[in-house]
Design an enzyme around this catalytic site. Structure first.
Site, PDB file in Angstrom:
ATOM      1  N   LYS A 167      -6.814   1.039   9.842  1.00 26.92           N
ATOM      2  CA  LYS A 167      -5.644   0.417  10.547  1.00 26.92           C
ATOM      3  C   LYS A 167      -4.929   1.661  10.973  1.00 26.92           C
ATOM      4  O   LYS A 167      -4.161   1.558  11.920  1.00 26.92           O
ATOM      5  CB  LYS A 167      -4.930  -0.087   9.451  1.00 26.92           C
ATOM      6  CG  LYS A 167      -4.419   0.848   8.274  1.00 26.92           C
ATOM      7  CD  LYS A 167      -3.679  -0.267   7.266  1.00 26.92           C
ATOM      8  CE  LYS A 167      -3.141   0.757   6.088  1.00 26.92           C
ATOM      9  NZ  LYS A 167      -2.317   1.815   6.308  1.00 26.92           N
ATOM     10  N   THR A 168      -4.901   2.886  10.316  1.00 24.17           N
ATOM     11  CA  THR A 168      -4.020   3.960  10.865  1.00 24.17           C
ATOM     12  C   THR A 168      -4.736   4.370  12.208  1.00 24.17           C
ATOM     13  O   THR A 168      -4.003   5.019  13.115  1.00 24.17           O
ATOM     14  CB  THR A 168      -4.354   5.192   9.914  1.00 24.17           C
ATOM     15  OG1 THR A 168      -3.811   4.682   8.661  1.00 24.17           O
ATOM     16  CG2 THR A 168      -3.385   6.650  10.328  1.00 24.17           C
ATOM     17  N   ASP A 222       3.804  -0.476   9.585  1.00 24.83           N
ATOM     18  CA  ASP A 222       2.308  -0.200   8.635  1.00 24.83           C
ATOM     19  C   ASP A 222       2.625  -0.859   7.120  1.00 24.83           C
ATOM     20  O   ASP A 222       3.837  -1.052   6.962  1.00 24.83           O
ATOM     21  CB  ASP A 222       2.210   1.326   8.581  1.00 24.83           C
ATOM     22  CG  ASP A 222       0.910   1.677   7.924  1.00 24.83           C
ATOM     23  OD1 ASP A 222      -0.162   0.603   7.832  1.00 24.83           O
ATOM     24  OD2 ASP A 222       0.450   2.677   7.374  1.00 24.83           O
ATOM     25  N   GLU A 223       1.558  -1.169   6.645  1.00 24.08           N
ATOM     26  CA  GLU A 223       1.700  -1.880   5.317  1.00 24.08           C
ATOM     27  C   GLU A 223       2.543  -3.059   5.165  1.00 24.08           C
ATOM     28  O   GLU A 223       3.724  -3.173   4.590  1.00 24.08           O
ATOM     29  CB  GLU A 223       2.089  -0.814   4.346  1.00 24.08           C
ATOM     30  CG  GLU A 223       0.772   0.379   4.173  1.00 24.08           C
ATOM     31  CD  GLU A 223      -0.549   0.047   3.799  1.00 24.08           C
ATOM     32  OE1 GLU A 223      -0.742  -1.181   3.242  1.00 24.08           O
ATOM     33  OE2 GLU A 223      -1.148   0.828   3.642  1.00 24.08           O
ATOM     34  N   GLN A 274      -3.889  -7.186   0.085  1.00 24.35           N
ATOM     35  CA  GLN A 274      -3.626  -6.062  -0.732  1.00 24.35           C
ATOM     36  C   GLN A 274      -2.125  -6.118  -0.793  1.00 24.35           C
ATOM     37  O   GLN A 274      -1.561  -5.098  -1.254  1.00 24.35           O
ATOM     38  CB  GLN A 274      -4.130  -4.859   0.070  1.00 24.35           C
ATOM     39  CG  GLN A 274      -5.411  -4.721   0.331  1.00 24.35           C
ATOM     40  CD  GLN A 274      -5.661  -3.443   1.051  1.00 24.35           C
ATOM     41  OE1 GLN A 274      -5.653  -2.261   0.322  1.00 24.35           O
ATOM     42  NE2 GLN A 274      -6.188  -3.501   2.442  1.00 24.35           N
ATOM     43  N   ARG A 276     -11.669   0.581  -3.313  1.00 19.57           N
ATOM     44  CA  ARG A 276     -11.669   1.997  -3.161  1.00 19.57           C
ATOM     45  C   ARG A 276     -12.676   2.798  -3.228  1.00 19.57           C
ATOM     46  O   ARG A 276     -12.823   4.167  -2.813  1.00 19.57           O
ATOM     47  CB  ARG A 276     -10.760   2.538  -4.483  1.00 19.57           C
ATOM     48  CG  ARG A 276      -9.242   2.011  -4.552  1.00 19.57           C
ATOM     49  CD  ARG A 276      -8.438   2.279  -3.499  1.00 19.57           C
ATOM     50  NE  ARG A 276      -8.572   0.885  -2.834  1.00 19.57           N
ATOM     51  CZ  ARG A 276      -8.248   0.730  -1.227  1.00 19.57           C
ATOM     52  NH1 ARG A 276      -7.606   1.833  -0.898  1.00 19.57           N
ATOM     53  NH2 ARG A 276      -8.278  -0.672  -0.574  1.00 19.57           N
TER      54      ARG A 276
END
Length: 685
Positions: A31-32, A212-213, A243, A617
């Site tokens: 995503k970044t 973002d997020e 998430q 993770r």
């Protein structure tokens, strides 16, 4: 990174330049990369860099985004507004807050300063009560409620009392020209709502907003975004409903539901290819999250291969669980020359679970760090001293002024400070500057004016002496004399119920003063912690460097240690090898007796998302452990594996880890290494 390395879904997101866009970015889906590539594409197609805003939730994420953008577009990245939601709120208020009665140099009070203010407003010394008020008021602010609205909807006397307290709290903040952390979202939102000309100005300035997020936004953040993008709706929201794990601090999935309603032309793009984890790990993650209701269904996949099976480790009790986690890490570390300690993490639901793992890692002589530990500079006593230092350096630092003049207390009451704040606001002065205003005697008593003048002269004297104090011994003597003058040790003893805790805090103060004095003597620490000599500095020059330091112990950017972390703190991070511990009913999912019956289902859904975050993770190997017994208070009670273990739907023939097989493999590896060393020795002879 060039756009030819983007997959088709990522390219679709990057190339959608006009109108509203929702990018559902699964864990590890890049995503970044999409956000920074889209910033570059917007600028390449003619949008001025200063008209692009990228908003995220942490300074660390903003820094990473800025660095990646710089790699793509060079110096132009410096003109792009890349910041957190709260930093954006500060910018809005600094520039246009005058319409809300704020001067550009308004003060931002930290949590401790706000807690102290609430204690005074509520005339209590009980920190627990004041923290409950603080939490409730923060919750109301995150819902966009004013004090009057909170009072109107209060259903019992406790909430009504807190709402009335909130009115006085706001009056104090206004008089001090101060805001709290939640105001950095709420006040800009009010400003844009109540002043259409300001909203139009920012809508014109910002040609495209990237968030973002997005799943972590609360109600006020969503409304703020809507007002910034206006009817044109040129924005890109990037997030993942799977998430969303911060419901307890106001984040709401309703913001995802509202997007297609508020923006009917919304384009939804799913990023489902995961670049982080093996197929075995992703299959477990997809299976766990499957039972949750879906706003936008998606299923992650990976091209990194099947990988090692996900293991389940069943343990007798917490100590056994910690020892097995340490043994697993030792085994994996020993069986490959490429693995480093930083490649491993142990994740758990709550902070209290860390202690037994720390003990096991120490016994095994494995280096570790506890992620999210309190910074030395976040301790209240160190913040007290730093407020004085900040005031020596910058007399216009209003938050520092308020903390210094009230810590320790000097007999200067809040009514006096409120009137001083009104005078400062009227004449556009800092609070310190207003101390010596000719108008002060017209609004305050002679005694109050005398106390304020005495404080001002004391600060000026300290500033002068600090400027001319050099050398370690002189600096140490100065600091100890100063602490004695303000009776700081006595203040700590009076503010703590436990003498032991007060002594511990005083020890922190002495350690900090020793460190400051050492730097005055020309001693600095390198990345290893060793000291070396440099030129001597004055105490004032050393104080000026304090704001640049986040923690005394932060000497290495990426220490080679195993990470211990809560699941919440692990979000956004990744490791090759993860042990997900304490996966028991009552811990994960976490159970509390005070959860209302109608909220249980939503609570389980969020806990399931937390399990999903923990699983994703891991890059190469994942072990999930649970205990048959665990401590509950002073008792040992029977325990059950979490329902989430069954939901992972693992192959039972490969899932259970056999410690005998692991020990056999470890012995074989040690024997092989011993044979290699013997062969090398014989070759040399």
């Amino acid at each position: 990174m060039s756009s030819d390395r983007l997959n088709l879904a990522q390219l679709d997101a990057v190339n959608h330049l006009r109108g509203p866009c929702l990018v559902l970015a699964g864990a590890g889906s890049g995503k970044t990369r999409v956000i920074t590539q889209k910033i570059a594409r917007l600028i390449q197609t003619g949008l001025e860099p200063r008209r692009v805003a990228a908003i995220t939730f942490t300074n660390k994420a903003a820094t990473e985004m800025r660095e990646r953008a710089r790699g793509l577009i060079g110096k132009a990245a410096g003109e792009v507004l890349i910041c957190t939601f709260h930093a954006l709120g500060v910018r809005l208020l600094r520039e246009d807050g005058a319409v809300m009665g704020l001067k550009p140099q308004f003060s931002i009070l930290d949590s401790d300063e706000c807690l102290s203010l609430l204690k005074d407003c509520g005339t209590t010394t009980d920190a627990a009560t004041a923290r409950q008020w603080q939490w409730t008021i923060s919750h109301w602010k995150n819902e966009g409620l004013s004090p009057e609205q909170a009072l109107a909807q209060a259903t019992h006397e406790g909430d009504r009392e807190t709402a009335r307290l909130m009115v006085h709290y706001h009056e104090r903040l206004s008089a001090y020209q101060g805001v709290d952390f939640d105001d950095l979202i709420g006040l800009p939102l009010r400003m844009l709502r109540e002043h259409p000309e300001v909203a139009e100005k920012w809508q014109t300035r910002l040609g495209h907003v990237l968030v973002d997020e997005y799943q972590d936004t609360n109600a006020t953040q969503y409304e703020l975004m809507k007002l910034l993008v206006g009817s044109a709706g040129n924005f890109t929201a990037v997030g993942d409903d799977d998430q969303s794990i911060y419901g307890w601090r106001g984040a709401t999935l309703d913001n995802l539901k509202r997007l297609p309603v508020d923006f009917p032309s919304l384009k939804v793009i799913k990023l489902e290819q995961n670049y982080r984890s093996t197929s075995a790990i992703l299959r477990a993650a997809n299976n766990v999250i499957g039972p949750n209701p879906k706003l936008f269904p998606k299923r992650l996949f990976s091209e990194l291969g099947e990988g090692e099976p996900v293991r389940v480790i069943d343990c007798d009790h917490e100590v056994h669980e910690a020892d097995r986690a340490a043994a697993r890490i030792l085994t994996l570390h020993a069986t490959s020359a490429q693995k480093e300690w930083r490649d491993f993490a142990i994740l758990y639901r709550a902070n209290h679970q860390a202690r037994v793992f720390e003990q096991a890692l120490r016994r095994a002589q494995i280096p570790y760090k506890v992620s999210g530990g309190q910074s030395f500079f976040d301790r209240a006593e160190i913040k007290d001293l730093c407020a004085w230092f900040r005031l020596w350096i910058n007399e216009d630092d209003d938050p520092a002024f308020l903390r210094a003049i009230t810590t320790p207390k000097r007999g200067i009451g809040h009514q006096t400070l409120a009137q001083l704040g009104e005078l400062a606001s009227k004449y556009r002065l800092s609070l310190f500057g207003a101390l010596f205003s000719n108008s002060l005697e017209g609004v305050l008593s002679t005694r109050a004016v005398g106390s304020l003048h005495e404080f001002g002269r004391f600060v000026n004297d300290l500033q002068h002496r600090a400027r001319h104090t050099t050398g370690e011994e002189a600096a140490k003597a100065f600091l100890m004399d100063w602490l004695k003058e303000i009776d700081y040790e006595k203040h700590l003893l009076a503010s703590e119920e436990s003498e032991k805790l007060a002594a511990s805090r005083w020890g922190n103060v002495l350690e900090f003063c020793d460190w400051m004095a050492g730097r005055c003597g020309g001693q600095i620490e390198d990345a290893t912690g060793a000291t070396s000599n440099t030129e001597r500095k004055s105490l004032l020059e050393v104080a000026q460097t304090i704001s640049l330091i986040s923690t005394l112990s932060e000497r290495e950017q990426d220490p080679n240690m195993v990470t211990l972390s809560t699941l919440h703190a692990s979000k956004g991070l990744e490791w090759p090898h993860v042990v997900l511990a304490g996966v028991n009913e009552g811990l994960l999912p976490f159970r509390t007796d005070d959860t209302p019956a109608d909220a249980v289902a939503a609570r389980i859904e969020e806990e399931r998302r937390l399990m999903y975050v923990g699983i994703t993770r891991a890059r190469q190997t994942l072990a999930v452990s649970w205990t048959r017994r665990r401590k509950k208070g002073r008792e040992i009670v029977a325990a059950q594996p979490s329902r989430f273990i069954a939901e992972m739907a693992l192959d039972q023939s490969t899932a259970r880890e056999d410690p005998r097989e692991k020990l056999k493999a470890l012995r074989a590896e040690f024997a092989r290494k011993a044979a290699d060393q013997a062969a090398q020795a014989s070759t040399k002879t």
